[in-house]
Design an enzyme around this catalytic site. Structure first.
Site, mmCIF file in Angstrom:
data_model
loop_
_atom_site.group_PDB
_atom_site.id
_atom_site.type_symbol
_atom_site.label_atom_id
_atom_site.label_comp_id
_atom_site.label_asym_id
_atom_site.label_seq_id
_atom_site.Cartn_x
_atom_site.Cartn_y
_atom_site.Cartn_z
ATOM 1 N N CYS A 113 -8.639 -7.279 24.991
ATOM 2 C CA CYS A 113 -7.219 -7.627 25.116
ATOM 3 C C CYS A 113 -6.741 -7.662 26.568
ATOM 4 O O CYS A 113 -5.694 -8.233 26.862
ATOM 5 C CB CYS A 113 -6.376 -6.665 24.293
ATOM 6 S SG CYS A 113 -6.702 -6.815 22.528
ATOM 7 N N HIS A 250 0.878 -7.435 27.241
ATOM 8 C CA HIS A 250 0.000 -7.802 26.130
ATOM 9 C C HIS A 250 0.745 -7.483 24.842
ATOM 10 O O HIS A 250 1.361 -6.417 24.711
ATOM 11 C CB HIS A 250 -1.305 -7.007 26.220
ATOM 12 C CG HIS A 250 -2.126 -7.097 24.969
ATOM 13 N ND1 HIS A 250 -2.429 -8.309 24.379
ATOM 14 C CD2 HIS A 250 -2.681 -6.131 24.186
ATOM 15 C CE1 HIS A 250 -3.150 -8.072 23.288
ATOM 16 N NE2 HIS A 250 -3.312 -6.775 23.147
ATOM 17 N N ASN A 280 -1.173 -9.848 17.401
ATOM 18 C CA ASN A 280 -1.995 -9.546 18.577
ATOM 19 C C ASN A 280 -3.081 -10.619 18.694
ATOM 20 O O ASN A 280 -4.015 -10.648 17.892
ATOM 21 C CB ASN A 280 -2.614 -8.148 18.416
ATOM 22 C CG ASN A 280 -3.468 -7.740 19.604
ATOM 23 O OD1 ASN A 280 -3.808 -8.566 20.454
ATOM 24 N ND2 ASN A 280 -3.834 -6.470 19.648
HETATM 25 C C1 LIG Z 1 -2.247 0.640 13.755
HETATM 26 C C2 LIG Z 1 -0.894 1.302 13.787
HETATM 27 C C3 LIG Z 1 0.213 0.272 13.599
HETATM 28 C C4 LIG Z 1 -0.797 2.280 12.638
HETATM 29 O O1 LIG Z 1 0.446 2.956 12.692
HETATM 30 P P1 LIG Z 1 0.500 4.539 12.553
HETATM 31 O O2 LIG Z 1 1.919 4.912 12.585
HETATM 32 O O3 LIG Z 1 -0.400 5.113 13.642
HETATM 33 O O4 LIG Z 1 -0.090 4.726 11.141
HETATM 34 P P2 LIG Z 1 -1.322 5.637 10.665
HETATM 35 O O5 LIG Z 1 -2.597 5.030 11.138
HETATM 36 O O6 LIG Z 1 -0.995 7.024 11.060
HETATM 37 O O7 LIG Z 1 -1.202 5.443 9.129
HETATM 38 C C5 LIG Z 1 -0.066 5.891 8.413
HETATM 39 C C6 LIG Z 1 -0.249 5.541 6.964
HETATM 40 O O8 LIG Z 1 -0.087 4.121 6.791
HETATM 41 C C7 LIG Z 1 -1.203 3.596 6.079
HETATM 42 N N1 LIG Z 1 -1.439 2.226 6.481
HETATM 43 C C8 LIG Z 1 -2.304 1.792 7.445
HETATM 44 N N2 LIG Z 1 -2.235 0.444 7.513
HETATM 45 C C9 LIG Z 1 -1.333 0.044 6.598
HETATM 46 C C10 LIG Z 1 -0.836 -1.207 6.211
HETATM 47 N N3 LIG Z 1 -1.241 -2.355 6.777
HETATM 48 N N4 LIG Z 1 0.102 -1.254 5.238
HETATM 49 C C11 LIG Z 1 0.536 -0.149 4.661
HETATM 50 N N5 LIG Z 1 0.103 1.083 4.985
HETATM 51 C C12 LIG Z 1 -0.822 1.172 5.936
HETATM 52 C C13 LIG Z 1 -2.325 4.526 6.419
HETATM 53 O O9 LIG Z 1 -3.356 4.444 5.460
HETATM 54 C C14 LIG Z 1 -1.645 5.859 6.430
HETATM 55 O O10 LIG Z 1 -1.504 6.299 5.105
HETATM 56 P P3 LIG Z 1 -1.731 7.840 4.734
HETATM 57 O O11 LIG Z 1 -0.689 8.587 5.515
HETATM 58 O O12 LIG Z 1 -1.528 7.847 3.268
HETATM 59 O O13 LIG Z 1 -3.123 8.149 5.180
HETATM 60 C C15 LIG Z 1 -0.668 2.052 15.111
HETATM 61 O O14 LIG Z 1 -1.496 3.189 15.158
HETATM 62 C C16 LIG Z 1 -0.917 1.201 16.296
HETATM 63 O O15 LIG Z 1 -0.194 0.266 16.546
HETATM 64 N N6 LIG Z 1 -1.954 1.523 17.090
HETATM 65 C C17 LIG Z 1 -2.294 0.732 18.226
HETATM 66 C C18 LIG Z 1 -3.152 -0.395 17.756
HETATM 67 C C19 LIG Z 1 -3.254 -1.474 18.748
HETATM 68 O O16 LIG Z 1 -2.273 -1.931 19.269
HETATM 69 N N7 LIG Z 1 -4.482 -1.921 18.981
HETATM 70 C C20 LIG Z 1 -4.759 -3.006 19.799
HETATM 71 C C21 LIG Z 1 -4.796 -2.598 21.207
HETATM 72 S S1 LIG Z 1 -5.222 -3.971 22.133
#
Ligand SMILES: CC(C)(COP(=O)(O)OP(=O)(O)OC[C@H]1O[C@@H](n2cnc3c(N)ncnc32)[C@H](O)[C@@H]1OP(=O)(O)O)[C@@H](O)C(=O)NCCC(=O)NCCS
Length: 323
Positions: A113, A250, A280
């Site tokens: 990215c 980004h 993304n």
């Molecule tokens: C991926 C991201 C959106 C997840 O959000 P979060 O608040 O961290 O969520 P978590 O991973 O803690 O998951 C919370 C809950 O949502 C659930 N969940 C995950 N994806 C889901 C989706 N698409 N729809 C619904 N629920 C979802 C999980 O299973 C979890 O459930 P649980 O509590 O029963 O286990 C976030 O961590 C993020 O943006 N991270 C950075 C990723 C990124 O930008 N990567 C690219 C960098 S270049």
């Protein structure tokens, strides 16, 4: 001194739009969850005949048209991508051929990215060393082809697309009022490999593999890494957050963008956000966002623009330029 000045911009998107509602039909997710956690409302997904090279070539041609140039004026093509059409040759030479260009040189750059930020810095070095006068800098991706469409924690986040800039050598004074790239700050740390990676490759599994991510871990590191390189860019140029006309981050996640801007003291009105429209798109996200904001008249000649990205590796970096 010689600076690398933006002469043109262009973008390309696949025909097919996939909304969050459409994803609700295939994975256990909801529009509300995706919008609240990421700010993403839709993404574009490449169809038959649409590839990283076809999208990259379309964006590059649009950038040439915007610049009023032809491939005859270009010496170098750099394509930032992690989703090449083939393991080799480079997607950049595929694009070169699609554009009808048979002189100069072209190569790919892989920093996931952060790829576009790394490519801008690399293009700037080639221009300032006199190896090229005009460079097509492209970010092009088809992440839809490396997603596990059954994994709701990753498949809702990414999209396909391409963006391009034409950078041109220009004689400048050597002050921070010059147009062009003023500084690049690049970093990487391979210790974080397992937090965001693709579980395949030519030399390991012999397969393409799928994207795997510990989203919460990536989130935890992102804001600190992004703000560190931006602060380094301020220090290198004697500028401050108050001087910035546009922050073009980004586009991974609205919450990371907002938290970074807040930490730096850059008002949200000065931040270009397209993650709602594109998801993304990895190395394509910054040139896509630049193209949107330059085409609608927000980014104007003379504006001070900060680009930043963080991604797999980890890699991260910032480029400060005057448009
Ligand atoms: C991926 C991201 C959106 C997840 O959000 P979060 O608040 O961290 O969520 P978590 O991973 O803690 O998951 C919370 C809950 O949502 C659930 N969940 C995950 N994806 C889901 C989706 N698409 N729809 C619904 N629920 C979802 C999980 O299973 C979890 O459930 P649980 O509590 O029963 O286990 C976030 O961590 C993020 O943006 N991270 C950075 C990723 C990124 O930008 N990567 C690219 C960098 S270049």
């Amino acid at each position: 001194m010689i600076r690398s000045v933006v002469r043109g911009f262009g973008a390309a998107l696949p025909k097919r739009v996939v909304t969050n509602r459409e994803l609700e039909e295939t994975v256990d997710t909801s529009d509300e969850w995706i919008v609240q956690r990421t700010g993403i409302r839709q993404r574009y997904v490449a169809g038959e005949g649409e590839t990283t090279a076809s999208l990259g070539a379309e964006a590059a041609q649009n950038a040439l048209d915007n610049a009023g140039l032809t491939v005859a004026d270009i010496d170098l093509i750099i394509c930032a991508t992690s989703t090449p059409d083939n393991t080799f040759p480079a997607t950049a030479v595929n694009i070169q051929n699609r554009l009808g260009m048979h002189h100069g040189f072209a190569f790919d750059l892989q920093a996931v990215c952060s790829g576009f930020v790394f490519a801008m810095s690399t293009a700037d070095l080639h221009i300032r060393c006199g190896m090229a006068k005009r460079v097509l800098v492209i970010g092009a991706e088809t992440f839809s082809r490396i997603l596990d469409w059954t994994d709701r924690t990753t498949c809702v986040l990414f999209g396909d697309g391409a963006g391009a800039l034409v950078l041109e050598a220009m004689e400048c004074e050597g002050s921070d009022t010059d147009r062009g790239v003023l500084t690049s700050q690049l970093r990487s740390d391979g210790a974080h490999k397992d937090k965001l990676f693709v579980d395949g490759g030519p030399s390991t599994t012999g397969t393409v593999g799928h994207l795997r991510m510990e989203g919460r871990e990536v989130f935890k590191h992102a804001v600190g890494m992004i703000t560190d390189v931006i602060e380094a860019a301020f220090t290198a140029t004697g500028t401050t957050a108050a001087d910035i006309d546009w922050l073009v981050p980004h586009q991974a996640n609205r919450r990371i963008i907002d938290a970074s801007a807040k930490k730096l003291g850059i008002p949200l009105e000065k931040v270009v956000v397209t993650v709602d429209l594109h998801g993304n798109t990895s190395a394509a996200s910054i040139p896509l966002a630049l193209s949107v904001a330059a085409a609608d008249g927000r980014i104007k000649q003379g504006d001070l623009v900060m680009l930043e990205a963080m991604g797999g590796g980890f890699t991260w970096g910032a480029v400060l330029l005057r448009w």
